[in-house]
Scaffold this motif. Structure first.
Motif, PDB file in Angstrom:
ATOM      1  N   GLN A  31     -12.333   4.062   1.850  1.00 15.29           N
ATOM      2  CA  GLN A  31     -10.985   4.168   2.401  1.00 15.29           C
ATOM      3  C   GLN A  31     -10.782   2.993   3.351  1.00 15.29           C
ATOM      4  O   GLN A  31     -11.625   2.732   4.219  1.00 15.29           O
ATOM      5  CB  GLN A  31     -10.809   5.477   3.165  1.00 15.29           C
ATOM      6  CG  GLN A  31     -10.901   6.694   2.277  1.00 15.29           C
ATOM      7  CD  GLN A  31     -10.862   7.967   3.082  1.00 15.29           C
ATOM      8  OE1 GLN A  31     -11.571   8.118   4.065  1.00 15.29           O
ATOM      9  NE2 GLN A  31     -10.013   8.890   2.658  1.00 15.29           N
ATOM     10  N   GLU A  62      -4.486  -7.279  -1.064  1.00 12.65           N
ATOM     11  CA  GLU A  62      -4.362  -6.921  -2.478  1.00 12.65           C
ATOM     12  C   GLU A  62      -4.838  -8.054  -3.387  1.00 12.65           C
ATOM     13  O   GLU A  62      -5.407  -7.801  -4.447  1.00 12.65           O
ATOM     14  CB  GLU A  62      -2.936  -6.487  -2.782  1.00 12.65           C
ATOM     15  CG  GLU A  62      -2.616  -5.145  -2.123  1.00 12.65           C
ATOM     16  CD  GLU A  62      -1.223  -4.638  -2.385  1.00 12.65           C
ATOM     17  OE1 GLU A  62      -0.434  -5.301  -3.104  1.00 12.65           O
ATOM     18  OE2 GLU A  62      -0.890  -3.549  -1.860  1.00 12.65           O
ATOM     19  N   THR A  80     -11.209   0.285  -9.018  1.00  7.30           N
ATOM     20  CA  THR A  80      -9.851   0.780  -8.840  1.00  7.30           C
ATOM     21  C   THR A  80      -9.453   0.626  -7.380  1.00  7.30           C
ATOM     22  O   THR A  80     -10.301   0.661  -6.481  1.00  7.30           O
ATOM     23  CB  THR A  80      -9.695   2.268  -9.241  1.00  7.30           C
ATOM     24  OG1 THR A  80     -10.526   3.073  -8.409  1.00  7.30           O
ATOM     25  CG2 THR A  80     -10.033   2.498 -10.702  1.00  7.30           C
ATOM     26  N   CYS A  81      -8.163   0.480  -7.163  1.00  8.37           N
ATOM     27  CA  CYS A  81      -7.609   0.429  -5.820  1.00  8.37           C
ATOM     28  C   CYS A  81      -6.286   1.166  -5.862  1.00  8.37           C
ATOM     29  O   CYS A  81      -5.391   0.799  -6.626  1.00  8.37           O
ATOM     30  CB  CYS A  81      -7.409  -1.016  -5.367  1.00  8.37           C
ATOM     31  SG  CYS A  81      -6.563  -1.157  -3.774  1.00  8.37           S
ATOM     32  N   HIS A  82      -6.190   2.199  -5.063  1.00  5.51           N
ATOM     33  CA  HIS A  82      -4.979   3.017  -5.021  1.00  5.51           C
ATOM     34  C   HIS A  82      -4.354   2.915  -3.644  1.00  5.51           C
ATOM     35  O   HIS A  82      -5.058   3.041  -2.626  1.00  5.51           O
ATOM     36  CB  HIS A  82      -5.303   4.484  -5.322  1.00  5.51           C
ATOM     37  CG  HIS A  82      -5.974   4.677  -6.638  1.00  5.51           C
ATOM     38  ND1 HIS A  82      -5.280   4.677  -7.826  1.00  5.51           N
ATOM     39  CD2 HIS A  82      -7.281   4.875  -6.965  1.00  5.51           C
ATOM     40  CE1 HIS A  82      -6.134   4.871  -8.826  1.00  5.51           C
ATOM     41  NE2 HIS A  82      -7.346   4.985  -8.330  1.00  5.51           N
ATOM     42  N   LEU A  83      -3.052   2.721  -3.606  1.00  3.58           N
ATOM     43  CA  LEU A  83      -2.282   2.771  -2.371  1.00  3.58           C
ATOM     44  C   LEU A  83      -2.065   4.245  -2.060  1.00  3.58           C
ATOM     45  O   LEU A  83      -1.589   4.991  -2.925  1.00  3.58           O
ATOM     46  CB  LEU A  83      -0.957   2.031  -2.574  1.00  3.58           C
ATOM     47  CG  LEU A  83      -0.087   1.773  -1.370  1.00  3.58           C
ATOM     48  CD1 LEU A  83      -0.838   1.002  -0.297  1.00  3.58           C
ATOM     49  CD2 LEU A  83       1.158   1.008  -1.787  1.00  3.58           C
ATOM     50  N   MET A  84      -2.419   4.666  -0.848  1.00  4.86           N
ATOM     51  CA  MET A  84      -2.484   6.088  -0.539  1.00  4.86           C
ATOM     52  C   MET A  84      -1.512   6.506   0.563  1.00  4.86           C
ATOM     53  O   MET A  84      -1.128   5.697   1.394  1.00  4.86           O
ATOM     54  CB  MET A  84      -3.902   6.446  -0.064  1.00  4.86           C
ATOM     55  CG  MET A  84      -5.014   6.090  -1.043  1.00  4.86           C
ATOM     56  SD  MET A  84      -4.938   6.986  -2.591  1.00  4.86           S
ATOM     57  CE  MET A  84      -5.357   8.614  -2.048  1.00  4.86           C
ATOM     58  N   TYR A 130      -5.539   2.557   1.599  1.00  2.00           N
ATOM     59  CA  TYR A 130      -6.052   2.297   0.250  1.00  2.00           C
ATOM     60  C   TYR A 130      -7.320   3.102   0.006  1.00  2.00           C
ATOM     61  O   TYR A 130      -8.097   3.358   0.929  1.00  2.00           O
ATOM     62  CB  TYR A 130      -6.406   0.815   0.075  1.00  2.00           C
ATOM     63  CG  TYR A 130      -5.222  -0.111   0.153  1.00  2.00           C
ATOM     64  CD1 TYR A 130      -4.486  -0.430  -0.980  1.00  2.00           C
ATOM     65  CD2 TYR A 130      -4.842  -0.682   1.366  1.00  2.00           C
ATOM     66  CE1 TYR A 130      -3.399  -1.285  -0.908  1.00  2.00           C
ATOM     67  CE2 TYR A 130      -3.756  -1.534   1.453  1.00  2.00           C
ATOM     68  CZ  TYR A 130      -3.035  -1.826   0.314  1.00  2.00           C
ATOM     69  OH  TYR A 130      -1.963  -2.674   0.380  1.00  2.00           O
ATOM     70  N   GLN A 133     -12.564   2.207  -5.426  1.00  2.00           N
ATOM     71  CA  GLN A 133     -13.763   2.669  -6.111  1.00  2.00           C
ATOM     72  C   GLN A 133     -14.596   1.427  -6.386  1.00  2.00           C
ATOM     73  O   GLN A 133     -14.131   0.497  -7.058  1.00  2.00           O
ATOM     74  CB  GLN A 133     -13.430   3.387  -7.416  1.00  2.00           C
ATOM     75  CG  GLN A 133     -14.657   3.897  -8.129  1.00  2.00           C
ATOM     76  CD  GLN A 133     -14.322   4.558  -9.456  1.00  2.00           C
ATOM     77  OE1 GLN A 133     -13.225   4.401  -9.986  1.00  2.00           O
ATOM     78  NE2 GLN A 133     -15.272   5.273 -10.008  1.00  2.00           N
TER      79      GLN A 133
END
Length: 149
Positions: free
Chosen positions: A68, A83, A94-98, A104, A107
């Protein structure tokens, strides 16, 4: 997209190397209409790409971590730089905007804990604009699929 298209997608998610003839047989279509449907799904972007799923451990990446990341600031320059670094870093799968407490969720796969330390020191810690980093290591996997329902 109708039920037959969903059937095609289900079969291709299970085995992306099916020949058109094999796929057509499994979904009860003749080869020509089946191929037309697959090409339409590709053209529409429903089928994004075809890949091989590689066993991470066997490929030399037995350690998976979820990281995180919270940015110190959210101005365009900081976000764009972070980014860009993420897109250029092969260890980040993987990268997720949270929403929530972190910005972020990454993984990451590495060869071991020493490789993770190197990754942190040489990649993440050198990325400007990061305020906090919180890592959780995977010690077992209950389910891991890319197959959509």
């Amino acid at each position: 997209m109708d039920a037959k298209d969903r059937q095609i997608l289900r079969e291709l998610q299970r085995d992306g190397r099916l020949t058109n003839a094999e796929l057509a047989e499994r979904v009860h279509l003749s080869p020509s209409p089946c191929l037309r449907r697959v090409r339409n799904l590709e053209k529409a972007g429903v089928i994004d790409r075809y890949v091989a799923i590689v066993d991470r451990g066997e490929a030399g990446y037995p350690v998976t971590a979820f990281v995180q990341v919270t940015l110190a600031r959210h101005d365009k320059e900081v976000v764009d730089a972070f980014e860009k670094r993420v897109r250029e870093t092969p260890q980040i799968l993987t990268c997720h905007l949270m929403t929530g407490s972190s910005d972020y969720l990454l993984q990451i796969v590495v060869a071991g804990l020493d490789a993770y330390e190197d990754f942190m020191r040489e990649t993440l810690h050198k990325t400007p604009g990061i305020a906090t980093i919180n890592t959780s290591f995977v010690y077992g996997t209950v389910k891991d699929t890319v197959e959509l329902p």
